[in-house]
Design a protein around this motif. Sequence first.
Motif, PDB file in Angstrom:
ATOM      1  N   ARG A   1       0.839  -1.212   0.000  1.00 38.79           N
ATOM      2  CA  ARG A   1       0.000   0.000   0.000  1.00 38.79           C
ATOM      3  C   ARG A   1       0.867   1.252   0.000  1.00 38.79           C
ATOM      4  O   ARG A   1       0.623   2.191  -0.758  1.00 38.79           O
ATOM      5  N   GLY A   2       1.879   1.273   0.842  1.00 38.47           N
ATOM      6  CA  GLY A   2       2.759   2.438   0.928  1.00 38.47           C
ATOM      7  C   GLY A   2       3.571   2.656  -0.332  1.00 38.47           C
ATOM      8  O   GLY A   2       3.658   3.774  -0.839  1.00 38.47           O
ATOM      9  N   GLU A   3       4.172   1.589  -0.854  1.00 41.29           N
ATOM     10  CA  GLU A   3       4.997   1.715  -2.066  1.00 41.29           C
ATOM     11  C   GLU A   3       4.157   2.197  -3.245  1.00 41.29           C
ATOM     12  O   GLU A   3       4.573   3.071  -4.006  1.00 41.29           O
ATOM     13  N   VAL A   4       2.955   1.630  -3.386  1.00 41.97           N
ATOM     14  CA  VAL A   4       2.090   2.024  -4.498  1.00 41.97           C
ATOM     15  C   VAL A   4       1.637   3.469  -4.329  1.00 41.97           C
ATOM     16  O   VAL A   4       1.613   4.237  -5.302  1.00 41.97           O
ATOM     17  N   MET A   5       1.305   3.863  -3.104  1.00 41.25           N
ATOM     18  CA  MET A   5       0.853   5.233  -2.881  1.00 41.25           C
ATOM     19  C   MET A   5       1.951   6.233  -3.262  1.00 41.25           C
ATOM     20  O   MET A   5       1.697   7.191  -3.992  1.00 41.25           O
ATOM     21  N   PHE A   6       3.164   6.008  -2.809  1.00 41.81           N
ATOM     22  CA  PHE A   6       4.248   6.935  -3.121  1.00 41.81           C
ATOM     23  C   PHE A   6       4.650   6.859  -4.595  1.00 41.81           C
ATOM     24  O   PHE A   6       5.090   7.855  -5.171  1.00 41.81           O
ATOM     25  N   LEU A   7       4.451   5.713  -5.216  1.00 43.56           N
ATOM     26  CA  LEU A   7       4.684   5.594  -6.653  1.00 43.56           C
ATOM     27  C   LEU A   7       3.668   6.459  -7.415  1.00 43.56           C
ATOM     28  O   LEU A   7       4.038   7.215  -8.316  1.00 43.56           O
ATOM     29  N   LEU A   8       2.406   6.388  -7.024  1.00 44.56           N
ATOM     30  CA  LEU A   8       1.373   7.214  -7.668  1.00 44.56           C
ATOM     31  C   LEU A   8       1.637   8.701  -7.433  1.00 44.56           C
ATOM     32  O   LEU A   8       1.452   9.515  -8.337  1.00 44.56           O
ATOM     33  N   ILE A   9       2.082   9.052  -6.240  1.00 43.96           N
ATOM     34  CA  ILE A   9       2.404  10.454  -5.951  1.00 43.96           C
ATOM     35  C   ILE A   9       3.523  10.923  -6.877  1.00 43.96           C
ATOM     36  O   ILE A   9       3.462  12.020  -7.432  1.00 43.96           O
ATOM     37  N   SER A  10       4.517  10.094  -7.089  1.00 43.41           N
ATOM     38  CA  SER A  10       5.634  10.491  -7.947  1.00 43.41           C
ATOM     39  C   SER A  10       5.232  10.561  -9.418  1.00 43.41           C
ATOM     40  O   SER A  10       5.863  11.263 -10.206  1.00 43.41           O
ATOM     41  N   MET A  11       4.149   9.866  -9.800  1.00 42.73           N
ATOM     42  CA  MET A  11       3.668   9.905 -11.185  1.00 42.73           C
ATOM     43  C   MET A  11       2.864  11.177 -11.466  1.00 42.73           C
ATOM     44  O   MET A  11       2.594  11.507 -12.617  1.00 42.73           O
ATOM     45  N   LYS A  12       2.467  11.864 -10.415  1.00 41.77           N
ATOM     46  CA  LYS A  12       1.748  13.139 -10.481  1.00 41.77           C
ATOM     47  C   LYS A  12       0.607  13.134 -11.496  1.00 41.77           C
ATOM     48  O   LYS A  12      -0.302  12.337 -11.388  1.00 41.77           O
ATOM     49  N   ASN A  13       0.653  14.049 -12.454  1.00 42.96           N
ATOM     50  CA  ASN A  13      -0.476  14.254 -13.366  1.00 42.96           C
ATOM     51  C   ASN A  13      -0.883  13.007 -14.139  1.00 42.96           C
ATOM     52  O   ASN A  13      -2.040  12.857 -14.510  1.00 42.96           O
ATOM     53  N   THR A  14       0.056  12.118 -14.375  1.00 43.85           N
ATOM     54  CA  THR A  14      -0.270  10.869 -15.061  1.00 43.85           C
ATOM     55  C   THR A  14      -1.260  10.054 -14.251  1.00 43.85           C
ATOM     56  O   THR A  14      -2.118   9.378 -14.802  1.00 43.85           O
ATOM     57  N   ALA A  15      -1.156  10.126 -12.926  1.00 45.27           N
ATOM     58  CA  ALA A  15      -2.005   9.324 -12.047  1.00 45.27           C
ATOM     59  C   ALA A  15      -3.317  10.009 -11.671  1.00 45.27           C
ATOM     60  O   ALA A  15      -4.202   9.368 -11.114  1.00 45.27           O
ATOM     61  N   VAL A  16      -3.462  11.291 -11.964  1.00 45.98           N
ATOM     62  CA  VAL A  16      -4.636  12.040 -11.507  1.00 45.98           C
ATOM     63  C   VAL A  16      -5.965  11.398 -11.906  1.00 45.98           C
ATOM     64  O   VAL A  16      -6.841  11.226 -11.057  1.00 45.98           O
ATOM     65  N   PRO A  17      -6.186  11.023 -13.179  1.00 42.63           N
ATOM     66  CA  PRO A  17      -7.493  10.446 -13.513  1.00 42.63           C
ATOM     67  C   PRO A  17      -7.829   9.203 -12.683  1.00 42.63           C
ATOM     68  O   PRO A  17      -8.954   9.060 -12.198  1.00 42.63           O
ATOM     69  N   ALA A  18      -6.854   8.335 -12.496  1.00 42.54           N
ATOM     70  CA  ALA A  18      -7.103   7.121 -11.712  1.00 42.54           C
ATOM     71  C   ALA A  18      -7.321   7.453 -10.235  1.00 42.54           C
ATOM     72  O   ALA A  18      -8.166   6.843  -9.573  1.00 42.54           O
ATOM     73  N   LEU A  19      -6.573   8.422  -9.702  1.00 45.73           N
ATOM     74  CA  LEU A  19      -6.750   8.821  -8.302  1.00 45.73           C
ATOM     75  C   LEU A  19      -8.120   9.471  -8.085  1.00 45.73           C
ATOM     76  O   LEU A  19      -8.776   9.215  -7.065  1.00 45.73           O
ATOM     77  N   LEU A  20      -8.554  10.287  -9.025  1.00 40.76           N
ATOM     78  CA  LEU A  20      -9.883  10.890  -8.913  1.00 40.76           C
ATOM     79  C   LEU A  20     -10.964   9.821  -8.948  1.00 40.76           C
ATOM     80  O   LEU A  20     -11.937   9.874  -8.194  1.00 40.76           O
ATOM     81  N   GLU A  21     -10.789   8.840  -9.809  1.00 46.41           N
ATOM     82  CA  GLU A  21     -11.732   7.719  -9.863  1.00 46.41           C
ATOM     83  C   GLU A  21     -11.701   6.939  -8.547  1.00 46.41           C
ATOM     84  O   GLU A  21     -12.734   6.499  -8.050  1.00 46.41           O
ATOM     85  N   GLY A  22     -10.518   6.798  -7.978  1.00 49.73           N
ATOM     86  CA  GLY A  22     -10.371   6.080  -6.716  1.00 49.73           C
ATOM     87  C   GLY A  22     -11.094   6.732  -5.545  1.00 49.73           C
ATOM     88  O   GLY A  22     -11.409   6.073  -4.559  1.00 49.73           O
ATOM     89  N   LEU A  23     -11.376   8.026  -5.648  1.00 48.69           N
ATOM     90  CA  LEU A  23     -12.130   8.710  -4.593  1.00 48.69           C
ATOM     91  C   LEU A  23     -13.550   8.170  -4.467  1.00 48.69           C
ATOM     92  O   LEU A  23     -14.218   8.403  -3.459  1.00 48.69           O
ATOM     93  N   ASN A  24     -14.015   7.440  -5.477  1.00 42.79           N
ATOM     94  CA  ASN A  24     -15.357   6.853  -5.462  1.00 42.79           C
ATOM     95  C   ASN A  24     -15.339   5.357  -5.180  1.00 42.79           C
ATOM     96  O   ASN A  24     -16.372   4.705  -5.268  1.00 42.79           O
ATOM     97  N   HIS A  25     -14.189   4.812  -4.885  1.00 46.26           N
ATOM     98  CA  HIS A  25     -14.056   3.365  -4.662  1.00 46.26           C
ATOM     99  C   HIS A  25     -14.820   2.952  -3.410  1.00 46.26           C
ATOM    100  O   HIS A  25     -14.933   3.722  -2.455  1.00 46.26           O
TER     101      HIS A  25
END
Length: 159
Positions: free
Chosen positions: A97-121
């Motif tokens: 969970r931690g490694e993936v979270m910080f990986l997504l943070i480092s991907m920044k704008n590339t990860a935004v659509p998936a992170l926004l979708e994840g807010l509804n998970h």
Amino acid sequence: MFVQNQFIAEKPGSYLLNFDLKWRNNKNIAFKPVTIYVVDEQKAQESLDPKLEKAILNLVSDDPQERVKAKEIIYEYGAAITTRLVNLLGAENARARGEVMFLLISMKNTAVPALLEGLNHQNHEIRLRCVYSLGQFGGEYALPALRKALLKDAETAVR
């Protein structure tokens, strides 16, 4: 004033969106261009190659060099893998969970659509980590979704 637009792509790929606000008296405000990534999620999930699958597993390796190499491989896939990564934010393994979270943070704008979708998970752990991730690199485009999560999420931990 709040305006919502919908972007519909004919095929997967990345698109550059430019937009301006035009006001009275010919006042024009140009906004920073935004890249929109459209991913065929079903294809991305079905075509997960063994190299990528191994990299995802190596995110929890005890060897730090293996973890770094795994992240480099995952970066190569960019937006095509971000939905899968967001789903891993709910993994049972805390290190994952931690490694993936910080990986997504480092991907920044590339990860935004998936992170926004994840807010509804449905999984509150995923929503919590999406809120945290989006809050780390910001972007005014994420503020309405973050505000909604922080004020209205059913789970206290997410709020």
